[in-house]
Design a protein around this motif. Sequence first.
Motif, PDB file in Angstrom:
ATOM      1  N   SER A 139      40.749 139.627  89.211  1.00  0.00           N
ATOM      2  CA  SER A 139      41.922 138.779  89.160  1.00  0.00           C
ATOM      3  C   SER A 139      41.884 137.887  87.919  1.00  0.00           C
ATOM      4  CB  SER A 139      41.930 137.968  90.441  1.00  0.00           C
ATOM      5  OG  SER A 139      42.886 137.006  90.386  1.00  0.00           O
ATOM      6  N   LYS A 140      40.674 137.387  87.590  1.00  0.00           N
ATOM      7  CA  LYS A 140      40.522 136.534  86.403  1.00  0.00           C
ATOM      8  C   LYS A 140      40.863 137.342  85.149  1.00  0.00           C
ATOM      9  CE  LYS A 140      37.032 133.872  84.455  1.00  0.00           C
ATOM     10  NZ  LYS A 140      35.639 134.110  84.253  1.00  0.00           N
ATOM     11  N   LYS A 141      40.358 138.579  85.109  1.00  0.00           N
ATOM     12  CA  LYS A 141      40.616 139.438  83.944  1.00  0.00           C
ATOM     13  C   LYS A 141      42.107 139.691  83.803  1.00  0.00           C
ATOM     14  CE  LYS A 141      36.495 141.641  82.651  1.00  0.00           C
ATOM     15  NZ  LYS A 141      35.519 141.667  83.728  1.00  0.00           N
ATOM     16  N   ASP A 142      42.754 139.940  84.947  1.00  0.00           N
ATOM     17  CA  ASP A 142      44.186 140.218  84.928  1.00  0.00           C
ATOM     18  C   ASP A 142      44.959 139.005  84.405  1.00  0.00           C
ATOM     19  OD1 ASP A 142      45.859 142.492  85.796  1.00  0.00           O
ATOM     20  OD2 ASP A 142      46.930 140.885  86.830  1.00  0.00           O
ATOM     21  N   ASP A 143      44.543 137.827  84.840  1.00  0.00           N
ATOM     22  CA  ASP A 143      45.188 136.598  84.361  1.00  0.00           C
ATOM     23  C   ASP A 143      44.999 136.456  82.858  1.00  0.00           C
ATOM     24  OD1 ASP A 143      46.018 135.986  86.810  1.00  0.00           O
ATOM     25  OD2 ASP A 143      44.773 134.205  87.104  1.00  0.00           O
ATOM     26  N   GLU A 144      43.778 136.762  82.397  1.00  0.00           N
ATOM     27  CA  GLU A 144      43.509 136.636  80.952  1.00  0.00           C
ATOM     28  C   GLU A 144      44.426 137.565  80.163  1.00  0.00           C
ATOM     29  OE1 GLU A 144      38.875 135.316  81.454  1.00  0.00           O
ATOM     30  OE2 GLU A 144      39.326 137.314  80.682  1.00  0.00           O
ATOM     31  N   LYS A 145      44.619 138.771  80.705  1.00  0.00           N
ATOM     32  CA  LYS A 145      45.511 139.741  80.045  1.00  0.00           C
ATOM     33  C   LYS A 145      46.932 139.170  79.971  1.00  0.00           C
ATOM     34  CE  LYS A 145      47.817 142.498  82.304  1.00  0.00           C
ATOM     35  NZ  LYS A 145      48.108 143.191  83.501  1.00  0.00           N
ATOM     36  N   ASP A 146      47.405 138.624  81.100  1.00  0.00           N
ATOM     37  CA  ASP A 146      48.770 138.075  81.114  1.00  0.00           C
ATOM     38  C   ASP A 146      48.903 136.860  80.195  1.00  0.00           C
ATOM     39  OD1 ASP A 146      50.073 139.863  82.821  1.00  0.00           O
ATOM     40  OD2 ASP A 146      49.088 138.971  84.536  1.00  0.00           O
ATOM     41  N   GLU A 147      47.843 136.032  80.158  1.00  0.00           N
ATOM     42  CA  GLU A 147      47.889 134.867  79.261  1.00  0.00           C
ATOM     43  C   GLU A 147      47.937 135.321  77.813  1.00  0.00           C
ATOM     44  OE1 GLU A 147      44.521 132.772  80.757  1.00  0.00           O
ATOM     45  OE2 GLU A 147      45.683 132.083  82.482  1.00  0.00           O
ATOM     46  N   PHE A 148      47.200 136.413  77.499  1.00  0.00           N
ATOM     47  CA  PHE A 148      47.204 136.929  76.131  1.00  0.00           C
ATOM     48  C   PHE A 148      48.603 137.450  75.762  1.00  0.00           C
ATOM     49  CE2 PHE A 148      46.589 140.524  73.167  1.00  0.00           C
ATOM     50  CZ  PHE A 148      46.121 139.795  72.081  1.00  0.00           C
ATOM     51  N   ILE A 149      49.201 138.208  76.683  1.00  0.00           N
ATOM     52  CA  ILE A 149      50.554 138.736  76.422  1.00  0.00           C
ATOM     53  C   ILE A 149      51.511 137.572  76.188  1.00  0.00           C
ATOM     54  CG2 ILE A 149      52.526 139.944  77.476  1.00  0.00           C
ATOM     55  CD1 ILE A 149      50.498 141.763  78.849  1.00  0.00           C
ATOM     56  N   SER A 150      51.378 136.557  77.022  1.00  0.00           N
ATOM     57  CA  SER A 150      52.254 135.402  76.909  1.00  0.00           C
ATOM     58  C   SER A 150      52.063 134.711  75.551  1.00  0.00           C
ATOM     59  CB  SER A 150      51.935 134.457  78.067  1.00  0.00           C
ATOM     60  OG  SER A 150      52.526 133.229  77.858  1.00  0.00           O
ATOM     61  N   PHE A 151      50.810 134.596  75.116  1.00  0.00           N
ATOM     62  CA  PHE A 151      50.512 133.956  73.834  1.00  0.00           C
ATOM     63  C   PHE A 151      51.139 134.754  72.680  1.00  0.00           C
ATOM     64  CE2 PHE A 151      47.673 134.109  70.122  1.00  0.00           C
ATOM     65  CZ  PHE A 151      47.778 132.788  69.695  1.00  0.00           C
ATOM     66  N   VAL A 152      50.920 136.082  72.699  1.00  0.00           N
ATOM     67  CA  VAL A 152      51.450 136.922  71.616  1.00  0.00           C
ATOM     68  C   VAL A 152      52.978 136.829  71.584  1.00  0.00           C
ATOM     69  CG1 VAL A 152      51.666 139.298  70.774  1.00  0.00           C
ATOM     70  CG2 VAL A 152      49.494 138.486  71.661  1.00  0.00           C
ATOM     71  N   ALA A 153      53.590 136.901  72.773  1.00  0.00           N
ATOM     72  CA  ALA A 153      55.049 136.852  72.833  1.00  0.00           C
ATOM     73  C   ALA A 153      55.576 135.529  72.266  1.00  0.00           C
ATOM     74  CB  ALA A 153      55.514 137.045  74.271  1.00  0.00           C
ATOM     75  N   HIS A 154      54.892 134.434  72.594  1.00  0.00           N
ATOM     76  CA  HIS A 154      55.296 133.133  72.052  1.00  0.00           C
ATOM     77  C   HIS A 154      55.215 133.123  70.528  1.00  0.00           C
ATOM     78  CE1 HIS A 154      56.437 130.218  74.944  1.00  0.00           C
ATOM     79  NE2 HIS A 154      55.482 130.588  75.776  1.00  0.00           N
ATOM     80  N   GLN A 155      54.126 133.698  70.011  1.00  0.00           N
ATOM     81  CA  GLN A 155      53.935 133.715  68.560  1.00  0.00           C
ATOM     82  C   GLN A 155      55.007 134.555  67.859  1.00  0.00           C
ATOM     83  OE1 GLN A 155      51.586 131.822  66.988  1.00  0.00           O
ATOM     84  NE2 GLN A 155      51.308 131.072  69.058  1.00  0.00           N
ATOM     85  N   LEU A 156      55.478 135.604  68.564  1.00  0.00           N
ATOM     86  CA  LEU A 156      56.482 136.483  67.950  1.00  0.00           C
ATOM     87  C   LEU A 156      57.864 135.834  67.929  1.00  0.00           C
ATOM     88  CD1 LEU A 156      55.520 139.942  69.482  1.00  0.00           C
ATOM     89  CD2 LEU A 156      55.401 139.299  67.084  1.00  0.00           C
ATOM     90  N   ASN A 157      58.060 134.891  68.825  1.00  0.00           N
ATOM     91  CA  ASN A 157      59.377 134.277  68.977  1.00  0.00           C
ATOM     92  C   ASN A 157      59.951 133.682  67.696  1.00  0.00           C
ATOM     93  OD1 ASN A 157      60.866 134.444  71.255  1.00  0.00           O
ATOM     94  ND2 ASN A 157      59.638 132.972  72.404  1.00  0.00           N
ATOM     95  N   THR A 158      59.159 132.856  67.026  1.00  0.00           N
ATOM     96  CA  THR A 158      59.683 132.142  65.861  1.00  0.00           C
ATOM     97  C   THR A 158      60.043 133.079  64.705  1.00  0.00           C
ATOM     98  OG1 THR A 158      58.212 130.411  66.600  1.00  0.00           O
ATOM     99  CG2 THR A 158      59.294 130.058  64.487  1.00  0.00           C
ATOM    100  N   PRO A 159      59.105 133.950  64.258  1.00  0.00           N
ATOM    101  CA  PRO A 159      59.512 134.852  63.161  1.00  0.00           C
ATOM    102  C   PRO A 159      60.723 135.706  63.520  1.00  0.00           C
ATOM    103  CG  PRO A 159      57.318 135.423  63.987  1.00  0.00           C
ATOM    104  CD  PRO A 159      57.691 134.137  64.612  1.00  0.00           C
ATOM    105  N   LEU A 160      60.795 136.129  64.787  1.00  0.00           N
ATOM    106  CA  LEU A 160      61.934 136.955  65.204  1.00  0.00           C
ATOM    107  C   LEU A 160      63.247 136.181  65.119  1.00  0.00           C
ATOM    108  CD1 LEU A 160      61.027 139.045  68.325  1.00  0.00           C
ATOM    109  CD2 LEU A 160      62.243 139.779  66.287  1.00  0.00           C
ATOM    110  N   ALA A 161      63.184 134.932  65.521  1.00  0.00           N
ATOM    111  CA  ALA A 161      64.399 134.106  65.466  1.00  0.00           C
ATOM    112  C   ALA A 161      64.847 133.957  64.015  1.00  0.00           C
ATOM    113  CB  ALA A 161      64.133 132.751  66.086  1.00  0.00           C
ATOM    114  N   ILE A 162      63.883 133.810  63.101  1.00  0.00           N
ATOM    115  CA  ILE A 162      64.234 133.650  61.679  1.00  0.00           C
ATOM    116  C   ILE A 162      64.869 134.946  61.135  1.00  0.00           C
ATOM    117  CG2 ILE A 162      63.297 133.239  59.356  1.00  0.00           C
ATOM    118  CD1 ILE A 162      61.167 131.455  60.743  1.00  0.00           C
ATOM    119  N   ILE A 163      64.274 136.089  61.499  1.00  0.00           N
ATOM    120  CA  ILE A 163      64.834 137.373  61.041  1.00  0.00           C
ATOM    121  C   ILE A 163      66.284 137.502  61.530  1.00  0.00           C
ATOM    122  CG2 ILE A 163      64.691 139.907  61.273  1.00  0.00           C
ATOM    123  CD1 ILE A 163      61.617 139.543  61.548  1.00  0.00           C
ATOM    124  N   GLY A 164      66.494 137.216  62.813  1.00  0.00           N
ATOM    125  CA  GLY A 164      67.829 137.342  63.400  1.00  0.00           C
ATOM    126  C   GLY A 164      68.827 136.411  62.725  1.00  0.00           C
TER     127      GLY A 164
END
Length: 371
Positions: free
Chosen positions: A140-165
């Motif tokens: 369960s801890k590993k699964d949470d870490e995976k989801d936290e990582f996905i969430s982190f990457v998605a957050h990081q992608l948000n700003t450059p994507l908004a600028i491109i758009g």
Amino acid sequence: MVHIMKRMHNKKRLVVSSKKLEEVFLSAATGLIVTDRRGVVTMLNPEALRLLGYPAREIIGKSAFERLAMEGREGKKAEKQPLKIALMTGKRFKQSHPNRLYYRKKSGDTFPVALTAAPIVRKKKIIGAVVLFADISELSKKDDEKDEFISFVAHQLNTPLAIIGLNTELMLRGTGGRLTKDQKKFLTDTLEASKRMAKLVRDLLNVSKIELGTIAADIGEVEPREASETVLAEFRDIINKKKLSIERKYDTNLPHLLVDKKLLNIIIENLVSNALKYTPSGGRVTVGLKRKGSYLLITVEDTGVGIPKRAEKKVFDKLYRADNAREMDGEGTGLGLYIVQSFLVRAKGKIWFTSRLGKGTTFYVEVPIHQ
Ligand code: ADP
């Protein structure tokens, strides 16, 4: 003769194994709970007692529904009570998802479990049930870490994507100077791709929130007509490109909703996006908004490819896509309906659909006016 010998041999094995069974029961590294048909605990093995932290006398003879009621994440109500399912339906229930079911120890702490609850059947009657469970905190801890990582990457992608758009939109509006026809086309494609990617990033963020159990409702006043129009405006280019006709069936005097501010947008965006995607050019999409008692009824109807019978039960599953949908649109993710349904469960709403293959589909959603 061989047949009889074989039977005798099997019986002998059974006698031996009943002794062995006790050893297995006592030394198994998996928790085991046996109940009678009312759910009263009749036996537990040492591993179950160790995991739950109770002495046997505090559990044996007690109702498992009270002492060992399953919980969801962070003390929330469990989606399902496996023991109840096994005893009531006579069906085996299996759960191995890392974060769905929890047992509460005597100390008050909870731990996630993978388990199987199976009915014990004698002469076609359910006489009890056996629950096998394991502590899966590590998984369960590993699964949470995976989801936290996905969430982190998605957050990081948000700003450059908004600028491109944003920059692409500015260029398309001619802010950076006049454009040739080719330049316009390249930029229109870029804008469309950046919108798709932004939606994917939003979906990933929402899925990680669902899995981590961190959807925080930001309740506010929402105007349904406005929510629907915002979504339709967002899809204007696709609607024009596919020459789809859009019909609106909005009731007059629609109520304002007091719900999670993102909820209506998530619902309408995903349902309308699907209707547009899975309807061939020249088709029609109808969006309806209607009051139904203390609920708002949202309908999204299309004249598209429809949902095949064998896919009906699966369309709300994470990552599931029917074959006819894959053929039509290679870039879907199978996340949209899973997200909509998960948000609706939290908001105490409902979603269902009717569909005819090759003719069209209608999705219905009920959202409480006050969440
Ligand atoms: P995606 O659209 O990205 O594949 P969704 O979770 O939104 O993911 O939908 C899951 C599946 O449900 C789709 O792949 C498709 O098979 C089916 N589906 C959903 N909406 C429609 C629709 N309006 N018409 C036909 N099929 C649909």
